[in-house]
Design a protein around this motif. Structure first.
Motif, PDB file in Angstrom:
ATOM      1  N   LEU A 281       0.825  -1.204   0.000  1.00 59.53           N
ATOM      2  CA  LEU A 281       0.000   0.000   0.000  1.00 59.53           C
ATOM      3  C   LEU A 281       0.864   1.261   0.000  1.00 59.53           C
ATOM      4  O   LEU A 281       0.550   2.236  -0.687  1.00 59.53           O
ATOM      5  N   SER A 282       1.973   1.235   0.733  1.00 54.98           N
ATOM      6  CA  SER A 282       2.845   2.413   0.782  1.00 54.98           C
ATOM      7  C   SER A 282       3.562   2.660  -0.542  1.00 54.98           C
ATOM      8  O   SER A 282       3.968   3.779  -0.825  1.00 54.98           O
ATOM      9  N   LEU A 283       3.682   1.614  -1.362  1.00 57.90           N
ATOM     10  CA  LEU A 283       4.290   1.769  -2.687  1.00 57.90           C
ATOM     11  C   LEU A 283       3.285   2.255  -3.725  1.00 57.90           C
ATOM     12  O   LEU A 283       3.633   2.410  -4.892  1.00 57.90           O
ATOM     13  N   GLY A 284       2.045   2.459  -3.312  1.00 61.84           N
ATOM     14  CA  GLY A 284       1.054   3.039  -4.199  1.00 61.84           C
ATOM     15  C   GLY A 284       0.027   2.090  -4.772  1.00 61.84           C
ATOM     16  O   GLY A 284      -0.790   2.505  -5.588  1.00 61.84           O
TER      17      GLY A 284
ATOM     18  N   VAL B 194      -5.806   0.062  -2.531  1.00 64.10           N
ATOM     19  CA  VAL B 194      -6.175  -0.836  -1.438  1.00 64.10           C
ATOM     20  C   VAL B 194      -7.118  -1.930  -1.909  1.00 64.10           C
ATOM     21  O   VAL B 194      -7.017  -3.079  -1.455  1.00 64.10           O
ATOM     22  N   GLY B 195      -8.022  -1.639  -2.814  1.00 58.48           N
ATOM     23  CA  GLY B 195      -8.946  -2.659  -3.309  1.00 58.48           C
ATOM     24  C   GLY B 195      -8.229  -3.784  -4.029  1.00 58.48           C
ATOM     25  O   GLY B 195      -8.534  -4.960  -3.838  1.00 58.48           O
ATOM     26  N   ILE B 196      -7.257  -3.432  -4.845  1.00 58.47           N
ATOM     27  CA  ILE B 196      -6.478  -4.439  -5.567  1.00 58.47           C
ATOM     28  C   ILE B 196      -5.583  -5.203  -4.603  1.00 58.47           C
ATOM     29  O   ILE B 196      -5.525  -6.431  -4.641  1.00 58.47           O
ATOM     30  N   ALA B 197      -4.892  -4.496  -3.730  1.00 57.61           N
ATOM     31  CA  ALA B 197      -3.975  -5.146  -2.795  1.00 57.61           C
ATOM     32  C   ALA B 197      -4.705  -6.146  -1.913  1.00 57.61           C
ATOM     33  O   ALA B 197      -4.288  -7.299  -1.784  1.00 57.61           O
ATOM     34  N   TYR B 198      -5.809  -5.724  -1.322  1.00 53.60           N
ATOM     35  CA  TYR B 198      -6.535  -6.609  -0.418  1.00 53.60           C
ATOM     36  C   TYR B 198      -7.215  -7.737  -1.187  1.00 53.60           C
ATOM     37  O   TYR B 198      -7.239  -8.879  -0.727  1.00 53.60           O
TER      38      TYR B 198
ATOM     39  N   VAL C 272      -6.293  -9.178  -4.082  1.00 47.97           N
ATOM     40  CA  VAL C 272      -5.294 -10.169  -4.506  1.00 47.97           C
ATOM     41  C   VAL C 272      -4.766 -10.930  -3.296  1.00 47.97           C
ATOM     42  O   VAL C 272      -4.621 -12.152  -3.326  1.00 47.97           O
ATOM     43  N   TRP C 273      -4.488 -10.217  -2.209  1.00 45.75           N
ATOM     44  CA  TRP C 273      -3.962 -10.832  -0.987  1.00 45.75           C
ATOM     45  C   TRP C 273      -4.931 -11.878  -0.444  1.00 45.75           C
ATOM     46  O   TRP C 273      -4.545 -13.015  -0.162  1.00 45.75           O
ATOM     47  N   SER C 274      -6.191 -11.516  -0.332  1.00 43.88           N
ATOM     48  CA  SER C 274      -7.152 -12.457   0.240  1.00 43.88           C
ATOM     49  C   SER C 274      -7.477 -13.596  -0.726  1.00 43.88           C
ATOM     50  O   SER C 274      -7.576 -14.753  -0.311  1.00 43.88           O
ATOM     51  N   ALA C 275      -7.604 -13.299  -2.016  1.00 44.25           N
ATOM     52  CA  ALA C 275      -7.923 -14.349  -2.996  1.00 44.25           C
ATOM     53  C   ALA C 275      -6.792 -15.366  -3.101  1.00 44.25           C
ATOM     54  O   ALA C 275      -7.030 -16.579  -3.098  1.00 44.25           O
ATOM     55  N   CYS C 276      -5.578 -14.882  -3.191  1.00 46.43           N
ATOM     56  CA  CYS C 276      -4.436 -15.802  -3.264  1.00 46.43           C
ATOM     57  C   CYS C 276      -4.320 -16.610  -1.978  1.00 46.43           C
ATOM     58  O   CYS C 276      -4.000 -17.810  -2.021  1.00 46.43           O
ATOM     59  N   GLY C 277      -4.606 -15.986  -0.852  1.00 46.47           N
ATOM     60  CA  GLY C 277      -4.559 -16.702   0.420  1.00 46.47           C
ATOM     61  C   GLY C 277      -5.566 -17.835   0.465  1.00 46.47           C
ATOM     62  O   GLY C 277      -5.233 -18.954   0.870  1.00 46.47           O
ATOM     63  N   VAL C 278      -6.780 -17.577   0.042  1.00 45.44           N
ATOM     64  CA  VAL C 278      -7.813 -18.611   0.032  1.00 45.44           C
ATOM     65  C   VAL C 278      -7.396 -19.772  -0.859  1.00 45.44           C
ATOM     66  O   VAL C 278      -7.474 -20.943  -0.475  1.00 45.44           O
ATOM     67  N   ALA C 279      -6.953 -19.460  -2.070  1.00 47.46           N
ATOM     68  CA  ALA C 279      -6.593 -20.506  -3.026  1.00 47.46           C
ATOM     69  C   ALA C 279      -5.395 -21.324  -2.537  1.00 47.46           C
ATOM     70  O   ALA C 279      -5.425 -22.559  -2.566  1.00 47.46           O
TER      71      ALA C 279
ATOM     72  N   ILE D 299      -7.739 -17.585  -9.735  1.00 55.18           N
ATOM     73  CA  ILE D 299      -6.523 -17.363 -10.525  1.00 55.18           C
ATOM     74  C   ILE D 299      -6.828 -16.479 -11.721  1.00 55.18           C
ATOM     75  O   ILE D 299      -6.083 -15.532 -12.016  1.00 55.18           O
ATOM     76  N   SER D 300      -7.940 -16.758 -12.401  1.00 51.98           N
ATOM     77  CA  SER D 300      -8.331 -15.933 -13.544  1.00 51.98           C
ATOM     78  C   SER D 300      -8.569 -14.487 -13.121  1.00 51.98           C
ATOM     79  O   SER D 300      -8.135 -13.552 -13.803  1.00 51.98           O
ATOM     80  N   GLY D 301      -9.250 -14.305 -12.008  1.00 55.03           N
ATOM     81  CA  GLY D 301      -9.523 -12.957 -11.522  1.00 55.03           C
ATOM     82  C   GLY D 301      -8.265 -12.193 -11.164  1.00 55.03           C
ATOM     83  O   GLY D 301      -8.126 -11.009 -11.488  1.00 55.03           O
ATOM     84  N   VAL D 302      -7.319 -12.857 -10.506  1.00 53.76           N
ATOM     85  CA  VAL D 302      -6.059 -12.201 -10.158  1.00 53.76           C
ATOM     86  C   VAL D 302      -5.294 -11.825 -11.424  1.00 53.76           C
ATOM     87  O   VAL D 302      -4.734 -10.726 -11.518  1.00 53.76           O
ATOM     88  N   LEU D 303      -5.291 -12.705 -12.415  1.00 56.33           N
ATOM     89  CA  LEU D 303      -4.620 -12.391 -13.678  1.00 56.33           C
ATOM     90  C   LEU D 303      -5.253 -11.190 -14.368  1.00 56.33           C
ATOM     91  O   LEU D 303      -4.549 -10.309 -14.871  1.00 56.33           O
ATOM     92  N   VAL D 304      -6.572 -11.137 -14.392  1.00 57.15           N
ATOM     93  CA  VAL D 304      -7.262  -9.999 -15.008  1.00 57.15           C
ATOM     94  C   VAL D 304      -6.911  -8.713 -14.273  1.00 57.15           C
ATOM     95  O   VAL D 304      -6.612  -7.691 -14.895  1.00 57.15           O
ATOM     96  N   ILE D 305      -6.924  -8.754 -12.952  1.00 57.04           N
ATOM     97  CA  ILE D 305      -6.576  -7.567 -12.173  1.00 57.04           C
ATOM     98  C   ILE D 305      -5.158  -7.115 -12.488  1.00 57.04           C
ATOM     99  O   ILE D 305      -4.903  -5.930 -12.697  1.00 57.04           O
ATOM    100  N   GLN D 306      -4.226  -8.062 -12.525  1.00 55.41           N
ATOM    101  CA  GLN D 306      -2.833  -7.718 -12.794  1.00 55.41           C
ATOM    102  C   GLN D 306      -2.666  -7.162 -14.211  1.00 55.41           C
ATOM    103  O   GLN D 306      -1.987  -6.168 -14.411  1.00 55.41           O
ATOM    104  N   LEU D 307      -3.253  -7.819 -15.184  1.00 56.57           N
ATOM    105  CA  LEU D 307      -3.096  -7.391 -16.569  1.00 56.57           C
ATOM    106  C   LEU D 307      -3.772  -6.047 -16.827  1.00 56.57           C
ATOM    107  O   LEU D 307      -3.213  -5.176 -17.492  1.00 56.57           O
ATOM    108  N   MET D 308      -4.970  -5.875 -16.329  1.00 53.87           N
ATOM    109  CA  MET D 308      -5.690  -4.610 -16.535  1.00 53.87           C
ATOM    110  C   MET D 308      -5.054  -3.473 -15.738  1.00 53.87           C
ATOM    111  O   MET D 308      -5.059  -2.334 -16.173  1.00 53.87           O
ATOM    112  N   GLY D 309      -4.504  -3.807 -14.586  1.00 54.27           N
ATOM    113  CA  GLY D 309      -3.822  -2.782 -13.791  1.00 54.27           C
ATOM    114  C   GLY D 309      -2.597  -2.240 -14.498  1.00 54.27           C
ATOM    115  O   GLY D 309      -2.313  -1.048 -14.465  1.00 54.27           O
ATOM    116  N   SER D 310      -1.864  -3.107 -15.197  1.00 48.92           N
ATOM    117  CA  SER D 310      -0.660  -2.642 -15.893  1.00 48.92           C
ATOM    118  C   SER D 310      -1.015  -1.900 -17.182  1.00 48.92           C
ATOM    119  O   SER D 310      -0.284  -1.023 -17.603  1.00 48.92           O
ATOM    120  N   VAL D 311      -2.148  -2.205 -17.797  1.00 41.47           N
ATOM    121  CA  VAL D 311      -2.570  -1.510 -19.019  1.00 41.47           C
ATOM    122  C   VAL D 311      -3.001  -0.093 -18.726  1.00 41.47           C
ATOM    123  O   VAL D 311      -2.699   0.830 -19.445  1.00 41.47           O
TER     124      VAL D 311
END
Length: 95
Positions: A36-39, A42-46, A48-55, A81-93
């Motif tokens: 979060l301090s790196l920018g 919060v919605g993406i960080a939490y 991804v963190w919670s989804a990856c943790g569950v999986a 996994i698909s959702g995390v990938l979409v978040i990562q890919l769309m976030g970088s675009v």
């Protein structure tokens, strides 16, 4: 690892697992705060963190504790996994 240690502690009755539980949760919140301090939003960080943790906990618990992993649960993990990938890919675009 903290959640898996919590499972191994049998509700904190096996005291040998208390330190990994505490240290693991403290470390996870410290790393989340760094993200979060790196920018990172919060919605993406939490999310991804919670989804990856569950999986990850579900898959690892299958092997460590012989817990059930049904086809429906596996499909849900695939969606995570698909959702995390979409978040990562769309976030970088859109960055």
């Amino acid at each position: 690892m903290a959640t898996l240690s919590l499972r191994a502690s049998e509700g904190l009755r096996r005291r040998v697992w208390i330190a990994p539980v505490i240290l693991g949760y403290v470390a996870s919140f410290v790393m989340l705060s760094w993200s979060l301090s790196l920018g990172m939003p919060v919605g993406i960080a939490y999310g991804v963190w919670s989804a990856c943790g569950v999986a990850l906990v579900a898959v690892i618990a299958r092997f460590l504790f012989a817990e059930r992993l049904t086809p429906m649960m596996a499909a849900g993990i695939g969606l995570i996994i698909s959702g995390v990938l979409v978040i990562q890919l769309m976030g970088s675009v859109h960055a």
